[in-house]
Design a protein around this motif. Sequence first.
Motif, PDB file in Angstrom:
ATOM      1  N   GLU A   5       0.835  -1.215   0.000  1.00 12.20           N
ATOM      2  CA  GLU A   5       0.000   0.000   0.000  1.00 12.20           C
ATOM      3  C   GLU A   5       0.861   1.252   0.000  1.00 12.20           C
ATOM      4  N   SER A   6       1.939   1.225   0.778  1.00  9.17           N
ATOM      5  CA  SER A   6       2.803   2.413   0.865  1.00  9.17           C
ATOM      6  C   SER A   6       3.537   2.658  -0.459  1.00  9.17           C
ATOM      7  N   SER A   9       1.003   4.161  -2.860  1.00  3.02           N
ATOM      8  CA  SER A   9       0.793   5.570  -2.492  1.00  3.02           C
ATOM      9  C   SER A   9       1.976   6.427  -2.929  1.00  3.02           C
ATOM     10  N   HIS A  10       3.165   5.905  -2.748  1.00  3.84           N
ATOM     11  CA  HIS A  10       4.369   6.647  -3.143  1.00  3.84           C
ATOM     12  C   HIS A  10       4.375   6.913  -4.650  1.00  3.84           C
ATOM     13  N   ALA A  12       1.768   6.993  -6.651  1.00  6.40           N
ATOM     14  CA  ALA A  12       0.689   7.950  -6.932  1.00  6.40           C
ATOM     15  C   ALA A  12       1.125   9.370  -6.580  1.00  6.40           C
ATOM     16  N   ASN A  13       1.837   9.524  -5.465  1.00  2.74           N
ATOM     17  CA  ASN A  13       2.332  10.846  -5.076  1.00  2.74           C
ATOM     18  C   ASN A  13       3.352  11.375  -6.077  1.00  2.74           C
ATOM     19  N   THR A  16       1.461  12.444  -9.252  1.00 10.34           N
ATOM     20  CA  THR A  16       0.691  13.665  -8.996  1.00 10.34           C
ATOM     21  C   THR A  16       1.611  14.878  -8.900  1.00 10.34           C
ATOM     22  N   ASP A  31      -5.658  16.127  -4.860  1.00 11.69           N
ATOM     23  CA  ASP A  31      -6.168  15.017  -4.051  1.00 11.69           C
ATOM     24  C   ASP A  31      -7.001  14.056  -4.890  1.00 11.69           C
ATOM     25  N   ARG A  34      -4.687  12.115  -7.230  1.00 14.44           N
ATOM     26  CA  ARG A  34      -3.928  11.117  -6.460  1.00 14.44           C
ATOM     27  C   ARG A  34      -4.784   9.886  -6.199  1.00 14.44           C
ATOM     28  N   LYS A  35      -6.029  10.086  -5.815  1.00 11.15           N
ATOM     29  CA  LYS A  35      -6.945   8.971  -5.552  1.00 11.15           C
ATOM     30  C   LYS A  35      -7.204   8.163  -6.820  1.00 11.15           C
ATOM     31  N   LYS A  38      -4.062   6.162  -7.784  1.00  7.36           N
ATOM     32  CA  LYS A  38      -3.913   5.028  -6.865  1.00  7.36           C
ATOM     33  C   LYS A  38      -4.915   3.926  -7.215  1.00  7.36           C
ATOM     34  N   SER A  39      -6.137   4.310  -7.490  1.00  9.46           N
ATOM     35  CA  SER A  39      -7.175   3.348  -7.862  1.00  9.46           C
ATOM     36  C   SER A  39      -6.806   2.610  -9.155  1.00  9.46           C
TER      37      SER A  39
END
Length: 90
Positions: A5-6, A9-10, A12-13, A16, A31, A34-35, A38-39
Amino acid sequence: MRLSESKISHIANLLTDGLNKDNFLPSSMEDEARKEIKSALIEFLKVDDEIDLVVRKKIASLAKAPPEGSQEWSILYKKYFREQEVRRGR
């Protein structure tokens, strides 16, 4: 390829931030973007997991199934994985 997960997220960040830095993304949409990124990554990786299961079953069903980890198994895995990707339009 499974990612934590991390790590998702990384990634995706990073994407973005890159889009924002290059002025392709307004700050107000960071935001939401980013979501969505990630999806999309999670969905993409789910397909890989599904393909992995199909390929492993196919190899195991062979009359002379090579042992996992052997060179023959790896060659068959890559071949069958690619076939499944093509079937799914990837």
